[in-house]
Design a protein around this motif. Structure first.
Motif, PDB file in Angstrom:
ATOM      1  N   ASP A  54      31.614  45.715  25.406  1.00  0.00           N
ATOM      2  CA  ASP A  54      30.543  45.861  26.392  1.00  0.00           C
ATOM      3  C   ASP A  54      31.056  45.712  27.817  1.00  0.00           C
ATOM      4  O   ASP A  54      30.581  46.389  28.729  1.00  0.00           O
ATOM      5  CB  ASP A  54      29.438  44.826  26.139  1.00  0.00           C
ATOM      6  N   LEU A  55      32.029  44.840  28.002  1.00  0.00           N
ATOM      7  CA  LEU A  55      32.572  44.615  29.332  1.00  0.00           C
ATOM      8  C   LEU A  55      33.498  45.749  29.737  1.00  0.00           C
ATOM      9  O   LEU A  55      33.560  46.133  30.904  1.00  0.00           O
ATOM     10  CB  LEU A  55      33.318  43.278  29.371  1.00  0.00           C
ATOM     11  N   ARG A  61      33.827  46.032  35.880  1.00  0.00           N
ATOM     12  CA  ARG A  61      34.504  45.130  34.951  1.00  0.00           C
ATOM     13  C   ARG A  61      35.509  44.233  35.678  1.00  0.00           C
ATOM     14  O   ARG A  61      35.533  43.021  35.484  1.00  0.00           O
ATOM     15  CB  ARG A  61      35.231  45.935  33.874  1.00  0.00           C
ATOM     16  N   THR A  62      36.344  44.833  36.530  1.00  0.00           N
ATOM     17  CA  THR A  62      37.395  44.064  37.211  1.00  0.00           C
ATOM     18  C   THR A  62      36.796  42.948  38.056  1.00  0.00           C
ATOM     19  O   THR A  62      37.267  41.807  38.018  1.00  0.00           O
ATOM     20  CB  THR A  62      38.243  44.990  38.104  1.00  0.00           C
ATOM     21  N   GLN A  63      35.740  43.263  38.800  1.00  0.00           N
ATOM     22  CA  GLN A  63      35.103  42.256  39.654  1.00  0.00           C
ATOM     23  C   GLN A  63      34.496  41.127  38.825  1.00  0.00           C
ATOM     24  O   GLN A  63      34.559  39.965  39.208  1.00  0.00           O
ATOM     25  CB  GLN A  63      34.027  42.887  40.532  1.00  0.00           C
ATOM     26  N   ILE A  64      33.893  41.484  37.672  1.00  0.00           N
ATOM     27  CA  ILE A  64      33.281  40.465  36.822  1.00  0.00           C
ATOM     28  C   ILE A  64      34.340  39.518  36.278  1.00  0.00           C
ATOM     29  O   ILE A  64      34.183  38.292  36.315  1.00  0.00           O
ATOM     30  CB  ILE A  64      32.492  41.119  35.664  1.00  0.00           C
ATOM     31  N   VAL A  65      35.431  40.080  35.763  1.00  0.00           N
ATOM     32  CA  VAL A  65      36.500  39.243  35.207  1.00  0.00           C
ATOM     33  C   VAL A  65      37.095  38.354  36.294  1.00  0.00           C
ATOM     34  O   VAL A  65      37.293  37.149  36.100  1.00  0.00           O
ATOM     35  CB  VAL A  65      37.599  40.106  34.554  1.00  0.00           C
ATOM     36  N   GLU A  66      37.379  38.939  37.447  1.00  0.00           N
ATOM     37  CA  GLU A  66      37.960  38.166  38.545  1.00  0.00           C
ATOM     38  C   GLU A  66      37.032  37.026  38.969  1.00  0.00           C
ATOM     39  O   GLU A  66      37.496  35.959  39.376  1.00  0.00           O
ATOM     40  CB  GLU A  66      38.243  39.086  39.742  1.00  0.00           C
ATOM     41  N   ALA A  67      35.723  37.256  38.867  1.00  0.00           N
ATOM     42  CA  ALA A  67      34.745  36.240  39.278  1.00  0.00           C
ATOM     43  C   ALA A  67      34.890  34.952  38.480  1.00  0.00           C
ATOM     44  O   ALA A  67      34.642  33.862  38.995  1.00  0.00           O
ATOM     45  CB  ALA A  67      33.325  36.791  39.137  1.00  0.00           C
ATOM     46  N   PHE A 121      28.332  38.683  46.585  1.00  0.00           N
ATOM     47  CA  PHE A 121      29.138  38.943  47.786  1.00  0.00           C
ATOM     48  C   PHE A 121      30.595  38.574  47.519  1.00  0.00           C
ATOM     49  O   PHE A 121      31.512  39.336  47.848  1.00  0.00           O
ATOM     50  CB  PHE A 121      28.584  38.131  48.957  1.00  0.00           C
ATOM     51  N   ASN A 122      30.815  37.407  46.909  1.00  0.00           N
ATOM     52  CA  ASN A 122      32.176  36.962  46.616  1.00  0.00           C
ATOM     53  C   ASN A 122      32.909  37.932  45.697  1.00  0.00           C
ATOM     54  O   ASN A 122      34.129  38.115  45.805  1.00  0.00           O
ATOM     55  CB  ASN A 122      32.164  35.578  45.956  1.00  0.00           C
ATOM     56  N   MET A 123      32.169  38.546  44.764  1.00  0.00           N
ATOM     57  CA  MET A 123      32.783  39.489  43.834  1.00  0.00           C
ATOM     58  C   MET A 123      33.434  40.649  44.576  1.00  0.00           C
ATOM     59  O   MET A 123      34.458  41.187  44.144  1.00  0.00           O
ATOM     60  CB  MET A 123      31.743  40.039  42.858  1.00  0.00           C
TER      61      MET A 123
END
Length: 216
Positions: A54-55, A61-67, A121-123
């Motif tokens: 799903d991810l 995806r990259t921004q979510i993982v990095e978060a 915003f941080n993402m």
């Protein structure tokens, strides 16, 4: 890191529940997912997210993982990225995707909304300079509109393009010829998204669970 052993103690559940708003039962579910994702270890690494279907199909995806590895998202005075996180950090980051409780006061709801927008915003502020570009803002708007389900991808993209151009015309149009446009600050970001219903749109589905379903 705030790593927890194979089964968190009740006192640790209580602390996490107070910090994140998750119930004991929800934290228990998250702990099982954490242990599965980490292959039984007490820490998660970026590569542990690679096999999540799903991810993998998520456009950010990259921004979510990095978060999950950005200290700003789980530490009050955090700065910079880490290579691994424990269960506590995992739950705190997951709480940013949690819909607000129906029993919140207006003041609490506004606080939650601001926290979610700060997280969003941080993402996109990956270099932590307190500014995002017009193109990054366009991506934020497109993603939020796409998640509404009421608009097609191309329609959402068109509206996002128009939103970006509107910001550019307002911001750059009021500048002097010798001034340089640096980007959108968080305060500006808050004003630009003042009319967006952010709470229900900031959800993710992975690890065979939906954060909206999980958090009800």
């Amino acid at each position: 890191m705030g790593t927890l052993q194979s089964s968190p103690a009740p006192s640790e559940y209580a602390d996490l529940s107070e910090k994140t708003g998750f119930s004991f039962e929800q934290i228990g579910v998250l702990h099982k997912r954490f242990r599965h994702l980490s292959h039984g270890e007490n820490v998660l690494r970026k590569e542990d997210f690679n096999g999540i279907p799903d991810l993998a199909s998520n456009p950010i995806r990259t921004q979510i993982v990095e978060a999950f590895f950005d200290q700003r998202n789980f530490s009050k005075d955090g700065d910079g990225k880490v290579d691994e996180i424990g269960f506590e950090e995992f739950v705190v980051v997951m709480s940013h995707f949690r819909p607000p409780s129906l029993h919140m006061t207006e003041e609490q709801r506004e606080s939650v909304r601001k926290e979610k927008l700060r997280f969003l915003f941080n993402m996109h502020d990956s270099d932590n300079d307190g500014i995002i570009t017009l193109e990054e803002y366009r991506h934020v708007v497109e993603e939020l509109l796409s998640r509404s389900g009421a608009l097609g991808k191309e329609t959402a993209k068109g509206i996002a393009d128009a939103a970006m151009l509107e910001v550019a015309s307002i911001s750059v149009g009021h500048m002097e010829p010798d001034e340089f446009y640096e980007g959108i600050t968080f305060d500006h970001f808050l004003k630009l998204l003042a009319t967006f219903e952010i709470e229900s749109k900031m959800s993710v589905r992975f690890l065979n669970m939906d954060t909206i379903t999980l958090c009800k």
